[in-house]
Design an enzyme around this catalytic site. Structure first.
Site, PDB file in Angstrom:
ATOM      1  N   ALA A 179       0.859  -1.184   0.000  1.00  0.00           N
ATOM      2  CA  ALA A 179       0.000   0.000   0.000  1.00  0.00           C
ATOM      3  C   ALA A 179       0.892   1.229   0.000  1.00  0.00           C
ATOM      4  CB  ALA A 179      -0.925   0.014   1.213  1.00  0.00           C
ATOM      5  N   LYS A 180       0.313   2.367  -0.365  1.00  0.00           N
ATOM      6  CA  LYS A 180       1.053   3.627  -0.361  1.00  0.00           C
ATOM      7  C   LYS A 180       0.043   4.761  -0.331  1.00  0.00           C
ATOM      8  CE  LYS A 180       5.468   4.938  -0.718  1.00  0.00           C
ATOM      9  NZ  LYS A 180       6.579   4.311   0.010  1.00  0.00           N
TER      10      LYS A 180
END
Length: 389
Positions: free
Chosen positions: A77-78
């Site tokens: 994720a980011k």
């Protein structure tokens, strides 16, 4: 990967893209949860005035491979905020961003540190949402693991570099090293390589590069950085001044691109003198550059192997959110060294055995782990192997 329609999705993800905005502060932000087959989405949060959704999605995918590559159980994720981190309104934009994602945090995502954010910002996030579980990388005084302050990502890059140099037949002691980007990662990498006996001949910042063939005084550079930031390049005597980017092709055995993505293209790759390249930044080599370097016999340690020290520290930080006991830096550095050295050799051996580029070999190892998790959880059909009777 383009994000103008559904064509960007592939077999791995992204599973979720959340965009948020706030007219009052001018904040625009995005959260990309790429793949959670091996655990909840975890990755850093960056702030940049030029940030794009595509950029964040690419980095979220890197996190998927990075967690799998280091064999820790979180997913990719980011998050990112399109805003100038130098603005006086940074805190207001940050608080607006995290409030907008309160439905996803901390159950689906936990904020971390990336370009443009600091330990202080992690503390702001925890305060805004009133929950210590919402961010990692906060100051140790708040029970966090300040991995930028402790330099664990750069420490890991240096450990991976040393191991890759040994594998290549190069002694890091006395080897000439160029470090592009003297931020948290690059500075810590230079510090550790200097302690291992390497000669750091050039470093660069957003304000230029400096070079001396006899090797820079790294402790003095670190002192200058603490006082002048990126402007340190203007306050070091007895060096040659270059434009940022020129340092990439200087005479050296080792190159550490620790600035931004896509800084080494095929043309630059053909001009590199380095025989070992360790990616301190995410995605610093284009796909074409990776191929060129492989053809030239340059040993390359991919980003999600070389700079995975930050995720090892983040894994400790995720546990620390629930603990009253402070984490110790030496314990984390030891874990970073052991995992990254072993992973580096594993990937280089796999690349040599299969004649894949090191990026392809690392990606394949990571994909196998993610695919297995997806199969076991019923997300995809298991690969069927025909049995001869």
């Amino acid at each position: 990967m383009t994000l103008d329609d559904f064509s960007h999705a592939d077999e791995w993800g992204p599973e979720k893209i959340v965009t948020v905005a706030d007219t009052r502060t001018g904040m625009r932000g995005v959260l990309v949860i790429d793949n959670t087959a091996r655990g909840m989405g975890k990755g850093g949060t960056r702030m940049s005035p030029t940030l794009t959704i595509t950029e964040v999605a690419r980095l979220a995918r890197v996190m998927t491979w990075k967690w799998a590559g280091v064999d820790l159980f979180f997913g990719g994720a980011k998050a990112g905020i399109r805003f100038d981190p130098a603005s006086a309104d940074k805190e207001a934009a940050l608080r607006s961003f995290v409030r907008s994602l309160s439905s996803e945090v901390p159950e689906e995502y936990v904020f971390g540190l990336d370009m443009g954010l600091t330990e202080h910002d992690a503390a702001i996030i925890q305060h805004e949402l009133g929950d210590r579980r919402t961010a990692v990388g906060s100051p140790r005084e708040l029970g966090g693991v300040p991995y930028d302050q402790w330099g664990v990502t750069g420490y890991g890059v240096a450990e991976a570099t040393d191991e890759a140099a040994r594998w290549h037949g190069l002694n890091i002691s006395g080897a000439r090293v160029v470090v592009q980007g003297f931020g948290a990662v690059g500075a810590a990498t230079a510090e550790r390589l200097h302690s291992l006996g390497a000669q750091v001949v050039s470093v660069s910042t957003s304000e230029g590069a400096i070079y001396t063939p006899d090797g820079l005084d790294v402790p003095e550079l670190l002192r200058a950085k603490s006082e002048w930031g990126d402007g340190l390049v203007h306050h070091v005597a007895g060096v040659k001044h270059l434009s940022t980017g020129e340092e990439l092709t200087l005479p050296a055995e080792v190159l550490i691109p620790a600035a931004r993505q896509d800084v080494v293209d095929a043309a630059t790759a053909r001009q590199l003198s380095a025989s070992v390249v360790a990616e301190g930044a995410n995605l610093p080599l284009t796909a074409e550059a990776q191929t060129v370097l492989a053809e030239r016999g340059v040993t390359v340690v991919p980003d999600f192997i070389a700079n995975a020290g930050g995720v090892v520290a983040a894994a400790y930080a995720m546990d620390a959110r629930h603990s009253a006991f402070p984490s110790e830096p030496n314990q984390i550095r030891t874990a970073v060294s052991e995992r990254l050295r072993a992973n580096t050799v594993n990937v280089l051996d796999e690349s040599a055995r299969t004649e894949l580029t090191t990026h392809e070999a690392a990606r394949r190892l990571a994909e196998q782990r993610v695919r297995t998790a997806m199969e076991l959880s019923g997300r995809i059909q298991p690969t069927r192997v025909s049995v001869r009777h």
